[in-house]
Design a protein around this motif. Structure first.
Motif, PDB file in Angstrom:
ATOM      1  N   LEU A  21       0.795  -1.233   0.000  1.00 40.30           N
ATOM      2  CA  LEU A  21       0.000   0.000   0.000  1.00 40.30           C
ATOM      3  C   LEU A  21       0.830   1.287   0.000  1.00 40.30           C
ATOM      4  O   LEU A  21       0.514   2.195  -0.775  1.00 40.30           O
ATOM      5  CB  LEU A  21      -0.982  -0.005   1.166  1.00 40.30           C
ATOM      6  N   GLU A  23       3.655   2.001  -1.342  1.00 41.50           N
ATOM      7  CA  GLU A  23       4.171   2.246  -2.692  1.00 41.50           C
ATOM      8  C   GLU A  23       3.038   2.561  -3.663  1.00 41.50           C
ATOM      9  O   GLU A  23       3.182   3.413  -4.543  1.00 41.50           O
ATOM     10  CB  GLU A  23       4.984   1.058  -3.199  1.00 41.50           C
ATOM     11  N   VAL A  24       1.894   1.884  -3.509  1.00 44.95           N
ATOM     12  CA  VAL A  24       0.734   2.183  -4.359  1.00 44.95           C
ATOM     13  C   VAL A  24       0.323   3.642  -4.158  1.00 44.95           C
ATOM     14  O   VAL A  24       0.113   4.377  -5.121  1.00 44.95           O
ATOM     15  CB  VAL A  24      -0.444   1.225  -4.049  1.00 44.95           C
ATOM     16  N   ARG A  27       2.780   5.907  -5.861  1.00 45.17           N
ATOM     17  CA  ARG A  27       2.702   5.878  -7.332  1.00 45.17           C
ATOM     18  C   ARG A  27       1.501   6.634  -7.867  1.00 45.17           C
ATOM     19  O   ARG A  27       1.594   7.315  -8.883  1.00 45.17           O
ATOM     20  CB  ARG A  27       2.619   4.439  -7.840  1.00 45.17           C
ATOM     21  N   ILE A  35      -8.211   4.977  -2.152  1.00 39.96           N
ATOM     22  CA  ILE A  35      -7.890   3.742  -2.869  1.00 39.96           C
ATOM     23  C   ILE A  35      -8.896   2.653  -2.525  1.00 39.96           C
ATOM     24  O   ILE A  35      -9.451   2.004  -3.420  1.00 39.96           O
ATOM     25  CB  ILE A  35      -6.442   3.281  -2.548  1.00 39.96           C
ATOM     26  N   PRO A  47      -6.400  -5.787  -4.682  1.00 39.34           N
ATOM     27  CA  PRO A  47      -5.149  -6.442  -4.302  1.00 39.34           C
ATOM     28  C   PRO A  47      -5.303  -7.957  -4.247  1.00 39.34           C
ATOM     29  O   PRO A  47      -6.416  -8.482  -4.331  1.00 39.34           O
ATOM     30  CB  PRO A  47      -4.879  -5.878  -2.901  1.00 39.34           C
ATOM     31  N   TRP A  57      -0.675  -5.269  -4.337  1.00 44.00           N
ATOM     32  CA  TRP A  57      -1.225  -5.071  -5.671  1.00 44.00           C
ATOM     33  C   TRP A  57      -0.222  -5.534  -6.706  1.00 44.00           C
ATOM     34  O   TRP A  57       0.990  -5.398  -6.509  1.00 44.00           O
ATOM     35  CB  TRP A  57      -1.534  -3.598  -5.900  1.00 44.00           C
ATOM     36  N   GLY A  59       1.936  -4.905  -9.606  1.00 51.78           N
ATOM     37  CA  GLY A  59       2.518  -3.664 -10.098  1.00 51.78           C
ATOM     38  C   GLY A  59       2.081  -3.315 -11.509  1.00 51.78           C
ATOM     39  O   GLY A  59       1.814  -2.149 -11.816  1.00 51.78           O
ATOM     40  N   VAL A  62      -1.433  -1.743 -11.512  1.00 52.24           N
ATOM     41  CA  VAL A  62      -1.393  -0.344 -11.073  1.00 52.24           C
ATOM     42  C   VAL A  62      -0.828   0.525 -12.194  1.00 52.24           C
ATOM     43  O   VAL A  62      -1.357   1.606 -12.475  1.00 52.24           O
ATOM     44  CB  VAL A  62      -0.571  -0.199  -9.771  1.00 52.24           C
TER      45      VAL A  62
END
Length: 71
Positions: A21, A23-24, A27, A35, A47, A57, A59, A62
């Protein structure tokens, strides 16, 4: 010696990196609650369960979502 790169990129079994999460959020520039709300509304990728309460998730999903937003 090895297979051509084009075959690797089109292989549906290609391994993707799982991202957590923080990093999501970094990004996509969205907060946790947004989210999760967009996931429940079908507006954001869901996810995968890692075990217990841990999720991550894919990558590439995303990245595709980001590309769709930029298009």
């Amino acid at each position: 010696m090895g297979e051509p790169m084009e075959k690797e990129l089109s292989d549906p079994r290609r391994i993707t990196r799982l991202i957590r999460l923080p990093e999501v959020m970094n990004r996509v520039g969205l907060g946790r609650s947004t989210i999760y709300r967009w996931m429940s509304e079908g507006k954001f990728p869901k996810p995968v369960q890692l075990g217990g309460h841990a999720v991550a998730w894919a990558g590439d999903e995303v990245d595709e979502w980001i590309a769709d937003k930029l298009a």
